[in-house]
Structure formats: C-alpha cells, structure tokens
Design an enzyme around this catalytic site. Structure first.
Site, PDB file in Angstrom:
ATOM      1  N   CYS A  79       0.832  -1.202   0.000  1.00  0.00           N
ATOM      2  CA  CYS A  79       0.000   0.000   0.000  1.00  0.00           C
ATOM      3  C   CYS A  79       0.874   1.264   0.000  1.00  0.00           C
ATOM      4  O   CYS A  79       1.489   1.576  -1.018  1.00  0.00           O
ATOM      5  CB  CYS A  79      -0.960  -0.071   1.178  1.00  0.00           C
ATOM      6  SG  CYS A  79      -2.473   0.822   0.851  1.00  0.00           S
ATOM      7  N   HIS A 169      -3.479  -5.164   1.906  1.00  0.00           N
ATOM      8  CA  HIS A 169      -2.801  -5.386   3.191  1.00  0.00           C
ATOM      9  C   HIS A 169      -2.739  -6.876   3.540  1.00  0.00           C
ATOM     10  O   HIS A 169      -3.641  -7.378   4.211  1.00  0.00           O
ATOM     11  CB  HIS A 169      -3.544  -4.631   4.300  1.00  0.00           C
ATOM     12  CG  HIS A 169      -3.311  -3.167   4.271  1.00  0.00           C
ATOM     13  ND1 HIS A 169      -2.439  -2.532   5.116  1.00  0.00           N
ATOM     14  CD2 HIS A 169      -3.820  -2.195   3.473  1.00  0.00           C
ATOM     15  CE1 HIS A 169      -2.427  -1.233   4.861  1.00  0.00           C
ATOM     16  NE2 HIS A 169      -3.262  -1.006   3.865  1.00  0.00           N
ATOM     17  N   GLU A 171      -1.031  -8.281   5.666  1.00  0.00           N
ATOM     18  CA  GLU A 171      -0.723  -8.493   7.092  1.00  0.00           C
ATOM     19  C   GLU A 171      -1.988  -8.541   7.941  1.00  0.00           C
ATOM     20  O   GLU A 171      -1.923  -8.843   9.127  1.00  0.00           O
ATOM     21  CB  GLU A 171       0.233  -7.391   7.600  1.00  0.00           C
ATOM     22  CG  GLU A 171      -0.405  -6.038   7.895  1.00  0.00           C
ATOM     23  CD  GLU A 171      -0.706  -5.197   6.652  1.00  0.00           C
ATOM     24  OE1 GLU A 171      -0.565  -5.712   5.523  1.00  0.00           O
ATOM     25  OE2 GLU A 171      -1.112  -4.029   6.823  1.00  0.00           O
TER      26      GLU A 171
HETATM   27  N1  GLN Z   1      -3.668   6.325   0.906  1.00  0.00           N
HETATM   28  C1  GLN Z   1      -2.353   6.060   1.419  1.00  0.00           C
HETATM   29  C2  GLN Z   1      -1.291   6.860   0.676  1.00  0.00           C
HETATM   30  O1  GLN Z   1      -1.575   7.433  -0.303  1.00  0.00           O
HETATM   31  C3  GLN Z   1      -2.031   4.582   1.347  1.00  0.00           C
HETATM   32  C4  GLN Z   1      -3.043   3.800   2.144  1.00  0.00           C
HETATM   33  C5  GLN Z   1      -2.502   2.600   2.842  1.00  0.00           C
HETATM   34  O2  GLN Z   1      -1.302   2.395   2.981  1.00  0.00           O
HETATM   35  N2  GLN Z   1      -3.413   1.803   3.348  1.00  0.00           N
HETATM   36  O3  GLN Z   1      -0.182   6.917   1.094  1.00  0.00           O
END
Ligand code: GLN
Length: 190
Positions: A79, A169, A171
């Site tokens: 992410c 995610h 995890e």
């Molecule tokens: N929206 C976050 C970003 O742009 C990422 C979201 C996340 O890591 N769950 O950094």
C-alpha cells in the site's frame, strides 16, 4: 533471517507478527542508528506514504534504504510501501525511492470505494482475501515486471527482481501465505 520493518508510521506491527509466526526475526527501523546493522530483507508497510517518505528524509534514512534496495535487498512494499517504491506516481508530483519501474495511482479507488475487501488469485498461491484501504493500484508496468495479482481489472501486486509490491494489506487476518512467498523469495539464489 532478520527482516527490517520500517516502523516510522502505519501498520508495521501486524507485519512483524506475521513474520515471527513464520519463524523470521524482525527489527524495527525507526531511526538512522537502526540502519547500522543491515537486515536480510525489508518491509515497507501501509500507512501514509507522504508522512513516511518525509520521515525517511528528515531522519536521514532515505539514501541508505534506497541503496540497500538498489544493491538487491529483497523488499515487500504494501500500500503506502508500494507508493514509496514506485518509479512514477501518476496523480502526485512527489516521488520517493523510485526503485520499482511501474506507474502507480494513489487513492485510486476514489472516496466511495475507499476501503473494501475482495478475493482474487495470487500467482503461486491461489485465491487470497485482499483488504484495500484507500489503496493505490498499478496503472502501467515496464518490461521485466511480473504481475502477481489483478483485482477489479487493475494490477494490484507485482514483482521486479527481489522487490514485491501489493496494493492491499496481506498483514491483516490469519493468512500467512503471501509473507511466506516473500520469505521464499528472500531465500532464492539469484
Ligand atoms: N492512501 C495512502 C497513501 O496514499 C495509502 C493507504 C494505505 O497504505 N493503506 O499513502
């Protein structure tokens, strides 16, 4: 095996728990001093990429981490971690480590679909549950990038050399198979 988990902000504890379940040792990377001992692999967790990127720079950790990855240290970015690794962000003028040759769209699912769960196949594993939280996706890839998973017609996981990036995610929950695949990758001879 010692896996360094970037612990500046975001969902790092859950990664540590998964890795320990799989028998790996973890070390939290919170400040420059923590980089004195080079780990065998690296996790860049989810959270807020702008905050994480700024902290990496402000704490003078950025160049060392980037060099580790360039020199071949296996890394999994989830992410926000994917955003930190992307060579290009299509809807943000910031750029961070830029070691993974893909274009990534931040907060790509818009407000309404900000967070959702789906199931889709993951290469080498089978169907997995995918938790998306204000997630990015991969908009385009360069030659040499292997697609590991697609969901809702977008690429959500990829591998390049010993770098893995995931929009979602892995995890969260009890399924350790993606972390296991990462550990296998760490053990692979080049
Ligand atoms: N929206 C976050 C970003 O742009 C990422 C979201 C996340 O890591 N769950 O950094």
């Amino acid at each position: 095996m010692i896996v360094g988990v970037l612990a500046l902000q975001g969902a790092f504890i859950e990664h540590e728990q998964m890795l320990r379940k799989l028998g790996a040792d973890t070390v939290e990377l919170r400040e420059k001093e923590d980089l004195q001992h080079k780990p065998d692999a690296l996790i860049l967790p989810g959270g807020e990429s702008t905050a994480q990127g700024k902290l990496l720079k402000d704490l003078d950790m950025f160049d060392t981490v980037k060099q580790w990855i360039i020199d071949g240290m296996p890394v999994m970015g989830t992410c926000a971690g994917m955003i930190l690794l992307a060579e290009k962000l299509v809807n943000d003028d910031k750029q961070w480590l830029q070691t993974f040759p893909v274009s990534v769209r931040r907060n790509a699912y818009g407000r309404q679909l900000g967070s959702f769960i789906t199931r889709a196949p993951f290469k080498g594993i089978g169907e997995v549950t995918m938790n998306f939280i204000r997630a990015p996706y991969i908009e385009s890839i360069s030659p040499g990038v292997e697609v590991l998973a697609e969901a809702n017609n977008h690429i959500v996981a990829a591998r390049y050399g010993k770098q893995m990036i995931l929009s979602f995610h892995p995890e969260i929950g009890e399924d350790t198979r993606i972390h296991q695949q990462f550990i296998q990758m760490v053990h692979e001879k080049n």
